[in-house]
Design a protein around this motif. Sequence first.
Motif, PDB file in Angstrom:
ATOM      1  N   ASN A 222    -105.413 -22.814  34.255  1.00 34.05           N
ATOM      2  CA  ASN A 222    -104.742 -21.804  33.604  1.00 34.05           C
ATOM      3  C   ASN A 222    -104.035 -22.118  32.204  1.00 34.05           C
ATOM      4  O   ASN A 222    -103.383 -23.240  31.976  1.00 34.05           O
ATOM      5  N   ASN A 223    -104.302 -21.290  31.278  1.00 33.43           N
ATOM      6  CA  ASN A 223    -103.402 -21.359  29.986  1.00 33.43           C
ATOM      7  C   ASN A 223    -102.212 -20.509  30.047  1.00 33.43           C
ATOM      8  O   ASN A 223    -102.314 -19.331  30.032  1.00 33.43           O
ATOM      9  N   THR A 224    -101.014 -21.167  30.047  1.00 26.52           N
ATOM     10  CA  THR A 224     -99.902 -20.333  30.138  1.00 26.52           C
ATOM     11  C   THR A 224     -99.346 -20.029  28.790  1.00 26.52           C
ATOM     12  O   THR A 224     -98.383 -19.325  28.581  1.00 26.52           O
ATOM     13  N   CYS A 225     -99.806 -20.254  27.731  1.00 31.68           N
ATOM     14  CA  CYS A 225     -99.412 -19.961  26.437  1.00 31.68           C
ATOM     15  C   CYS A 225     -99.844 -18.766  26.026  1.00 31.68           C
ATOM     16  O   CYS A 225    -100.878 -18.404  26.480  1.00 31.68           O
ATOM     17  N   ILE A 226     -99.105 -18.068  24.990  1.00 27.44           N
ATOM     18  CA  ILE A 226     -99.638 -16.622  24.554  1.00 27.44           C
ATOM     19  C   ILE A 226    -100.710 -16.754  23.531  1.00 27.44           C
ATOM     20  O   ILE A 226    -101.398 -15.894  23.296  1.00 27.44           O
ATOM     21  N   CYS A 227    -101.112 -18.051  23.154  1.00 20.51           N
ATOM     22  CA  CYS A 227    -102.079 -18.454  22.138  1.00 20.51           C
ATOM     23  C   CYS A 227    -103.377 -18.668  23.137  1.00 20.51           C
ATOM     24  O   CYS A 227    -103.157 -19.213  24.171  1.00 20.51           O
ATOM     25  N   THR A 228    -104.550 -18.603  22.754  1.00 23.26           N
ATOM     26  CA  THR A 228    -105.894 -18.902  23.151  1.00 23.26           C
ATOM     27  C   THR A 228    -105.992 -20.466  23.001  1.00 23.26           C
ATOM     28  O   THR A 228    -105.605 -21.019  21.972  1.00 23.26           O
ATOM     29  N   GLN A 229    -106.593 -21.043  24.082  1.00 21.94           N
ATOM     30  CA  GLN A 229    -106.949 -22.502  23.913  1.00 21.94           C
ATOM     31  C   GLN A 229    -108.055 -22.904  24.265  1.00 21.94           C
ATOM     32  O   GLN A 229    -108.869 -22.075  25.338  1.00 21.94           O
ATOM     33  N   TYR A 230    -108.886 -23.317  23.464  1.00 24.23           N
ATOM     34  CA  TYR A 230    -110.301 -23.643  23.908  1.00 24.23           C
ATOM     35  C   TYR A 230    -110.590 -25.141  23.469  1.00 24.23           C
ATOM     36  O   TYR A 230    -109.770 -25.999  23.348  1.00 24.23           O
ATOM     37  N   ASN A 231    -111.921 -25.607  24.052  1.00 24.82           N
ATOM     38  CA  ASN A 231    -112.192 -27.007  23.625  1.00 24.82           C
ATOM     39  C   ASN A 231    -111.435 -28.101  24.515  1.00 24.82           C
ATOM     40  O   ASN A 231    -110.869 -28.960  24.048  1.00 24.82           O
ATOM     41  N   ILE A 232    -111.006 -27.493  25.736  1.00 22.01           N
ATOM     42  CA  ILE A 232    -110.184 -27.821  26.756  1.00 22.01           C
ATOM     43  C   ILE A 232    -110.855 -29.176  27.644  1.00 22.01           C
ATOM     44  O   ILE A 232    -111.905 -28.829  28.168  1.00 22.01           O
ATOM     45  N   HIS A 233    -110.329 -30.213  27.248  1.00 17.68           N
ATOM     46  CA  HIS A 233    -110.835 -31.557  28.112  1.00 17.68           C
ATOM     47  C   HIS A 233    -109.929 -32.043  28.976  1.00 17.68           C
ATOM     48  O   HIS A 233    -108.501 -32.038  28.663  1.00 17.68           O
ATOM     49  N   LEU A 234    -110.317 -32.538  30.158  1.00 17.70           N
ATOM     50  CA  LEU A 234    -109.399 -32.995  31.215  1.00 17.70           C
ATOM     51  C   LEU A 234    -109.920 -34.517  31.516  1.00 17.70           C
ATOM     52  O   LEU A 234    -110.925 -34.928  31.291  1.00 17.70           O
ATOM     53  N   ASP A 235    -108.647 -35.461  31.617  1.00 19.77           N
ATOM     54  CA  ASP A 235    -109.175 -36.749  32.369  1.00 19.77           C
ATOM     55  C   ASP A 235    -109.780 -36.554  33.373  1.00 19.77           C
ATOM     56  O   ASP A 235    -109.258 -35.952  34.352  1.00 19.77           O
ATOM     57  N   CYS A 236    -111.257 -36.954  33.677  1.00 21.07           N
ATOM     58  CA  CYS A 236    -111.465 -37.093  34.943  1.00 21.07           C
ATOM     59  C   CYS A 236    -112.113 -38.359  35.366  1.00 21.07           C
ATOM     60  O   CYS A 236    -113.386 -38.298  35.984  1.00 21.07           O
ATOM     61  N   ASN A 237    -111.432 -39.405  34.995  1.00 19.14           N
ATOM     62  CA  ASN A 237    -111.968 -41.032  35.307  1.00 19.14           C
ATOM     63  C   ASN A 237    -112.239 -40.990  36.667  1.00 19.14           C
ATOM     64  O   ASN A 237    -111.539 -40.577  37.592  1.00 19.14           O
ATOM     65  N   GLY A 238    -113.403 -41.386  37.021  1.00 15.70           N
ATOM     66  CA  GLY A 238    -113.706 -41.631  38.510  1.00 15.70           C
ATOM     67  C   GLY A 238    -114.327 -40.293  39.165  1.00 15.70           C
ATOM     68  O   GLY A 238    -114.561 -40.329  40.269  1.00 15.70           O
ATOM     69  N   PHE A 239    -114.178 -39.270  38.642  1.00 15.21           N
ATOM     70  CA  PHE A 239    -114.441 -37.875  39.295  1.00 15.21           C
ATOM     71  C   PHE A 239    -115.979 -37.795  39.831  1.00 15.21           C
ATOM     72  O   PHE A 239    -116.964 -38.255  39.572  1.00 15.21           O
ATOM     73  N   ASN A 240    -115.882 -37.335  41.061  1.00 16.96           N
ATOM     74  CA  ASN A 240    -117.005 -37.413  41.921  1.00 16.96           C
ATOM     75  C   ASN A 240    -117.086 -36.070  42.596  1.00 16.96           C
ATOM     76  O   ASN A 240    -115.973 -35.789  43.317  1.00 16.96           O
ATOM     77  N   THR A 241    -118.204 -35.424  43.496  1.00 17.38           N
ATOM     78  CA  THR A 241    -118.071 -34.663  44.236  1.00 17.38           C
ATOM     79  C   THR A 241    -119.298 -34.817  44.978  1.00 17.38           C
ATOM     80  O   THR A 241    -120.457 -34.936  44.391  1.00 17.38           O
ATOM     81  N   VAL A 242    -119.317 -33.905  46.304  1.00 19.30           N
ATOM     82  CA  VAL A 242    -120.797 -33.875  47.119  1.00 19.30           C
ATOM     83  C   VAL A 242    -121.269 -32.484  47.060  1.00 19.30           C
ATOM     84  O   VAL A 242    -122.245 -32.045  47.592  1.00 19.30           O
ATOM     85  N   VAL A 243    -120.297 -31.612  46.324  1.00 23.83           N
ATOM     86  CA  VAL A 243    -121.165 -30.327  46.060  1.00 23.83           C
ATOM     87  C   VAL A 243    -121.255 -29.924  44.688  1.00 23.83           C
ATOM     88  O   VAL A 243    -120.508 -30.724  43.737  1.00 23.83           O
TER      89      VAL A 243
END
Length: 108
Positions: free
Chosen positions: A36-57
Amino acid sequence: MMKSALDYCGLSDIEVEQKSTGEIVKGKTEYEVVINNTCICTQYNIHLDCNGFNTVVSIDPTKFRKIDDYQCSVNNEDPVFTEAPIAFKYAWDIMFDLKPICSTIACS
């Protein structure tokens, strides 16, 4: 002097909440992620650190997808508006520490 978008918002305004759903999927714990973006301004081009991320779904790639081994994009890099969170589920042995690493801020 006018305030810039950076005076209003920052990465600390991108909240990433995770919790176990209590379900087991393909032998792995299922987690729900809400971004969620809790700021009054819009945020886009959001990237998260997902080093090693994996999923079976599978995850809807317009909500969350790996860009490379270290970062993932949120909402297909489109805006995340206040009170319009992006949610998805994944299943793995551990809960990954998904932290915001960059975004573009737009205030009008």
